[in-house]
Design a protein around this motif. Structure first.
Motif, PDB file in Angstrom:
ATOM      1  N   VAL A  91       0.877  -1.193   0.000  1.00 19.29           N
ATOM      2  CA  VAL A  91       0.000   0.000   0.000  1.00 19.29           C
ATOM      3  C   VAL A  91       0.902   1.227   0.000  1.00 19.29           C
ATOM      4  N   ALA A  92       0.938   1.933  -1.127  1.00 20.68           N
ATOM      5  CA  ALA A  92       1.874   3.057  -1.250  1.00 20.68           C
ATOM      6  C   ALA A  92       1.516   4.202  -0.296  1.00 20.68           C
ATOM      7  N   ALA A  93       0.233   4.346   0.007  1.00 19.82           N
ATOM      8  CA  ALA A  93      -0.200   5.510   0.792  1.00 19.82           C
ATOM      9  C   ALA A  93       0.434   5.556   2.160  1.00 19.82           C
ATOM     10  N   ASP A  94       0.725   4.367   2.790  1.00 18.39           N
ATOM     11  CA  ASP A  94       1.319   4.411   4.124  1.00 18.39           C
ATOM     12  C   ASP A  94       2.828   4.229   4.084  1.00 18.39           C
ATOM     13  N   GLY A  95       3.412   4.331   2.878  1.00 16.85           N
ATOM     14  CA  GLY A  95       4.857   4.304   2.737  1.00 16.85           C
ATOM     15  C   GLY A  95       5.471   2.990   3.177  1.00 16.85           C
ATOM     16  N   CYS A  96       6.663   3.083   3.757  1.00 17.11           N
ATOM     17  CA  CYS A  96       7.360   1.902   4.287  1.00 17.11           C
ATOM     18  C   CYS A  96       6.942   1.761   5.745  1.00 17.11           C
ATOM     19  N   GLU A  97       5.923   0.937   5.931  1.00 20.56           N
ATOM     20  CA  GLU A  97       5.221   0.932   7.217  1.00 20.56           C
ATOM     21  C   GLU A  97       5.872   0.079   8.289  1.00 20.56           C
ATOM     22  N   ARG A  98       6.834  -0.810   7.921  1.00 27.72           N
ATOM     23  CA  ARG A  98       7.401  -1.749   8.906  1.00 27.72           C
ATOM     24  C   ARG A  98       8.714  -1.199   9.464  1.00 27.72           C
ATOM     25  N   LEU A  99       8.757  -1.102  10.790  1.00 30.94           N
ATOM     26  CA  LEU A  99       9.964  -0.650  11.479  1.00 30.94           C
ATOM     27  C   LEU A  99      10.820  -1.868  11.799  1.00 30.94           C
ATOM     28  N   LEU A 100      12.086  -1.881  11.327  1.00 28.41           N
ATOM     29  CA  LEU A 100      13.004  -2.993  11.574  1.00 28.41           C
ATOM     30  C   LEU A 100      13.865  -2.745  12.804  1.00 28.41           C
ATOM     31  N   ASN A 101      14.167  -1.524  13.034  1.00 26.16           N
ATOM     32  CA  ASN A 101      15.004  -1.156  14.186  1.00 26.16           C
ATOM     33  C   ASN A 101      14.100  -0.910  15.388  1.00 26.16           C
ATOM     34  N   ASN A 102      13.409  -1.984  15.833  1.00 27.43           N
ATOM     35  CA  ASN A 102      12.318  -1.789  16.782  1.00 27.43           C
ATOM     36  C   ASN A 102      12.688  -2.053  18.231  1.00 27.43           C
ATOM     37  N   ASP A 103      13.919  -2.529  18.517  1.00 27.06           N
ATOM     38  CA  ASP A 103      14.396  -2.687  19.891  1.00 27.06           C
ATOM     39  C   ASP A 103      13.386  -3.422  20.763  1.00 27.06           C
ATOM     40  N   VAL A 104      13.063  -4.671  20.358  1.00 23.43           N
ATOM     41  CA  VAL A 104      12.024  -5.450  21.042  1.00 23.43           C
ATOM     42  C   VAL A 104      12.654  -6.471  21.984  1.00 23.43           C
ATOM     43  N   GLY A 105      12.120  -6.614  23.177  1.00 19.45           N
ATOM     44  CA  GLY A 105      12.471  -7.691  24.110  1.00 19.45           C
ATOM     45  C   GLY A 105      13.726  -7.465  24.909  1.00 19.45           C
ATOM     46  N   THR A 106      13.960  -8.421  25.877  1.00 16.78           N
ATOM     47  CA  THR A 106      15.146  -8.435  26.730  1.00 16.78           C
ATOM     48  C   THR A 106      15.598  -9.880  26.873  1.00 16.78           C
ATOM     49  N   CYS A 107      16.810 -10.062  27.381  1.00 11.09           N
ATOM     50  CA  CYS A 107      17.310 -11.421  27.584  1.00 11.09           C
ATOM     51  C   CYS A 107      16.466 -12.170  28.597  1.00 11.09           C
ATOM     52  N   ALA A 108      16.092 -11.485  29.640  1.00 13.39           N
ATOM     53  CA  ALA A 108      15.286 -12.146  30.676  1.00 13.39           C
ATOM     54  C   ALA A 108      13.926 -12.540  30.149  1.00 13.39           C
ATOM     55  N   GLY A 109      13.441 -11.836  29.145  1.00 19.00           N
ATOM     56  CA  GLY A 109      12.136 -12.155  28.589  1.00 19.00           C
ATOM     57  C   GLY A 109      12.223 -12.846  27.254  1.00 19.00           C
ATOM     58  N   ALA A 110      13.324 -13.490  27.003  1.00 18.42           N
ATOM     59  CA  ALA A 110      13.552 -14.132  25.705  1.00 18.42           C
ATOM     60  C   ALA A 110      12.469 -15.161  25.389  1.00 18.42           C
ATOM     61  N   VAL A 111      12.136 -15.259  24.101  1.00 19.55           N
ATOM     62  CA  VAL A 111      11.124 -16.213  23.627  1.00 19.55           C
ATOM     63  C   VAL A 111      11.794 -17.581  23.438  1.00 19.55           C
ATOM     64  N   SER A 112      11.267 -18.577  24.075  1.00 20.05           N
ATOM     65  CA  SER A 112      11.858 -19.928  23.962  1.00 20.05           C
ATOM     66  C   SER A 112      11.413 -20.574  22.652  1.00 20.05           C
ATOM     67  N   LEU A 113      12.427 -21.096  21.937  1.00 21.21           N
ATOM     68  CA  LEU A 113      12.134 -21.768  20.670  1.00 21.21           C
ATOM     69  C   LEU A 113      12.045 -23.297  20.818  1.00 21.21           C
ATOM     70  N   GLY A 114      12.393 -23.798  21.997  1.00 20.50           N
ATOM     71  CA  GLY A 114      12.342 -25.259  22.217  1.00 20.50           C
ATOM     72  C   GLY A 114      13.700 -25.809  22.639  1.00 20.50           C
ATOM     73  N   SER A 115      13.983 -27.105  22.317  1.00 23.94           N
ATOM     74  CA  SER A 115      15.258 -27.716  22.722  1.00 23.94           C
ATOM     75  C   SER A 115      15.765 -28.663  21.622  1.00 23.94           C
ATOM     76  N   VAL A 116      17.072 -28.880  21.657  1.00 27.66           N
ATOM     77  CA  VAL A 116      17.738 -29.827  20.748  1.00 27.66           C
ATOM     78  C   VAL A 116      18.739 -30.649  21.569  1.00 27.66           C
ATOM     79  N   ARG A 117      19.102 -31.805  21.040  1.00 31.23           N
ATOM     80  CA  ARG A 117      20.145 -32.615  21.675  1.00 31.23           C
ATOM     81  C   ARG A 117      21.499 -32.187  21.135  1.00 31.23           C
TER      82      ARG A 117
END
Length: 625
Positions: free
Chosen positions: A475-501
């Motif tokens: 949608v050209a009207a809202d330009g480049c709408e996605r912010l990549l440099n968004n500084d989201v999350g902390t180490c203590a609040g890290a999202v767990s992806l699961g486990s591997v052996r």
């Protein structure tokens, strides 16, 4: 029975019968001044009014109308003297015409016995009808009190044959005479009037008259009188105009006894007359102030001189100098109006100029003399001097109503700012004016977080996003709408992806996202009792073209507080981080934390990354403490 106004003003009420007369009465009972009757100049108070006195009201009304029609112009009252002493002469400020109002009080001679005098505007003072006090008794002088007009009676004993006295109540006939009354002492004969002498009781026990008091002072102009209660004489000079000041001709101070407004206490007016009787005409006389002028008394009249910058242009001195020589109607003089072509004139200190131009005209040469010489509805002077009407990118320039306009825009141009004078300012299809009409025009260069854009088929096309942004929704009207440099999350609040052996198999974990974030996964030990095997894993980050994402791992035993390896390749280059620690006694499995951090770049392809975690990979040496 003789009716008169006594010259000696000896008044005895008719109810009191005097035994003997006096106070300057001669044998006739008439005082020596009885023939004189003070009054206004040229008027004898005893002369009866004219036969047509009853018609005065009608005559006066007619005279007033005639007077008004013939009234003279004036500036001061001093110019309006009509020669009639009893009229009040004035100059009406509203009309500048003389007025002459009759003042009956000016004709009052102070003697009510000769009737009420009236002021005729044409003839002056007119006599009233005298009071008739005749009681038809032969031995009395029937007198009238000048102050009240009431009738009084004076007994004149000399008119009776001695020894009779004038005693009307005891008289048997119209002579009023009667034999003298009997008495025992002088007091029995007193009549209460000392002016006719002191009555006495004779040897024959009959009352005898006394010797009258003589009050004649030998001065013809005075009014001589005797006071009955005391027998004393008074000598009063004439006051013909009734202003309470005695005529100067009779040793008084009134220098003009025919004018009530002239006396020593009167204000000095500008009229060629000595109003205050100080011997000097018009000394200190003041004139009524007039607007925008000085007024001085000159030669018996008030002379007006206009102040600088003012004039008496209407010829009516009553309103002063009413015209300003700074008024365009009388600019510099009464006969020089200020007028300029197509202009609103102004006048400053007598100089004609221009205050403003008429609508649609301009003073382009700045010369007052020719007014506003140019019409402002031409293509060379449109609305303002020297402002040309040449709308850009338009056809049919027009300034007929004083505002610049045009017929139509040239092909490929739009007029969207509402200012026809600058023409059609927007080129159709340019990045700054992308659209097919003013309602759809967009400035593509101002789209949010867009680094470059073009106009394609009337719509914006984004060429590049600003650093740290991505275009993802098309949608050209809202330009480049996605912010990549968004500084989201902390180490203590890290999202767990699961486990591997970490020491057997090839377990895989994946996650797709964009921008920054914190994540974790568990590396488990499989061979707990059968030897020592290192635990390994690899973090693989696939990045989009043009984006520089980096990976920072924390894989030590201290978790978030520990350090670890990182991947910091250039933009568009995938990152790979190897994880390894050596086996020891017991379970050495642990949680690995990692941060995906945006560093730089932009993209038109959403900016998504994909992270893959693979367990039990080939890692040559330990990377984690």
């Amino acid at each position: 029975m003789r009716t008169t106004r006594s010259g000696c003003r000896l008044w005895i009420p008719a109810a009191v019968l005097a035994i003997a007369g006096g106070c300057g009465l001669d044998v006739t009972g008439i005082g020596s001044d009885a023939g004189e009757d003070p009054g206004p100049e040229g008027f004898d108070g005893e002369v009866p009014p004219p036969d047509d006195a009853g018609d005065d009201a009608g005559d006066d009304a007619a005279d007033d109308v005639a007077d008004d029609a013939e009234a003279a112009t004036c500036t001061t009252a001093g110019e309006c003297d009509d020669g009639i002493a009893c009229t009040v002469d004035d100059c009406a400020s509203e009309t500048g015409l003389c007025t002459h109002e009759p003042d009956d009080a000016a004709c009052d001679d102070g003697d009510a016995c000769n009737g009420a005098e009236l002021c005729d505007p044409a003839r002056g003072c007119v006599a009233g009808t005298p009071v008739d006090c005749d009681d038809e008794i032969g031995c009395t002088d029937d007198l009238c009190d000048p102050a009240t007009g009431g009738c009084l009676r004076a007994l004149v004993h000399e008119r009776c044959t001695p020894p009779q006295l004038c005693d009307p109540p005891r008289s048997a006939d119209a002579t009023g005479c009667a034999d003298p009354p009997a008495c025992e002492i002088d007091g029995d004969c007193a009549d209460g009037d000392l002016c006719n002498g002191s009555e006495t009781c004779g040897p024959d026990r009959l009352c005898r008259p006394g010797t009258p008091v003589v009050c004649d002072d030998g001065v013809a102009c005075t009014i001589d009188s005797c006071r009955p209660a005391t027998g004393t004489c008074e000598h009063v000079g004439p006051d013909a105009d009734g202003d309470t000041y005695i005529d100067a001709a009779c040793f008084g101070t009134d220098c003009d006894d025919t004018r009530r407004e002239v006396h020593p206490a009167a204000p000095e007016l500008c009229n060629s007359r000595d109003d205050d009787c100080n011997g000097t005409i018009d000394d200190g006389a003041t004139c009524a102030p007039l607007p925008n002028a000085t007024v001085a008394c000159v030669g018996g009249g008030c002379v007006m001189t206009c102040l600088p910058g003012w004039g008496d242009c209407d010829g009516s001195p009553s309103n002063g100098c009413e015209s300003s020589f700074s008024d365009p109607a009388t600019c510099g003089s009464c006969t020089t109006p200020c007028s300029r072509p197509h202009a609103v004139p102004s006048c400053t200190e007598g100089v004609c100029g221009i205050a403003d131009c008429d609508l649609g005209w301009g003073d382009c040469n700045t010369l007052d003399s020719d007014g506003c010489e140019r019409p402002l509805n031409t293509l060379s002077d449109c609305g303002t001097c020297f402002v040309a009407c040449a709308p850009a990118n338009a056809a049919g320039a027009d300034c007929s109503d004083g505002t610049c306009g045009y017929t139509s825009c040239n092909a490929g141009w739009l007029d969207c700012d509402g200012h026809p004078e600058n023409g059609c300012e927007l080129p159709v299809g340019a990045p700054t004016s992308c659209g097919t009409s003013c309602a759809t025009v967009t400035d593509c260069t101002t789209l949010p977080h867009v680094a470059s854009a073009t106009c394609v088929a009337g719509g914006c096309s984004i060429g590049a996003c600003a650093d740290g942004y991505a275009e993802c929704n098309d949608v050209a009207a809202d330009g480049c709408e996605r912010l990549l440099n968004n500084d989201v999350g902390t180490c203590a609040g890290a999202v767990s992806l699961g486990s591997v052996r970490g020491d057997t198999g090839s377990d895989v974990l994946t996650r797709t996202g964009f921008g920054e974030g914190w994540f974790s996964f568990r590396v488990n030990e499989y061979h707990l009792t059968s030897g020592y095997y290192p635990l390994t894993a690899t973090i693989q980050l696939d990045v989009p073209a043009g984006i520089d994402y980096e990976v920072f791992a924390h894989c030590g035993t201290a978790g978030c507080s520990s350090t670890g390896p990182s991947g910091e390749n250039a933009a568009g280059v995938d990152e790979s981080v190897d994880i390894r620690w050596n086996d020891a006694n017991g379970d050495t499995g642990r949680t690995v934390y990692f941060e995906i951090r945006f560093y730089a770049g932009s993209t038109l392809d959403c900016g998504n990354w994909t992270v893959t975690i693979t367990g039990n990979t080939s890692v040559a040496s330990a990377t984690c403490p």
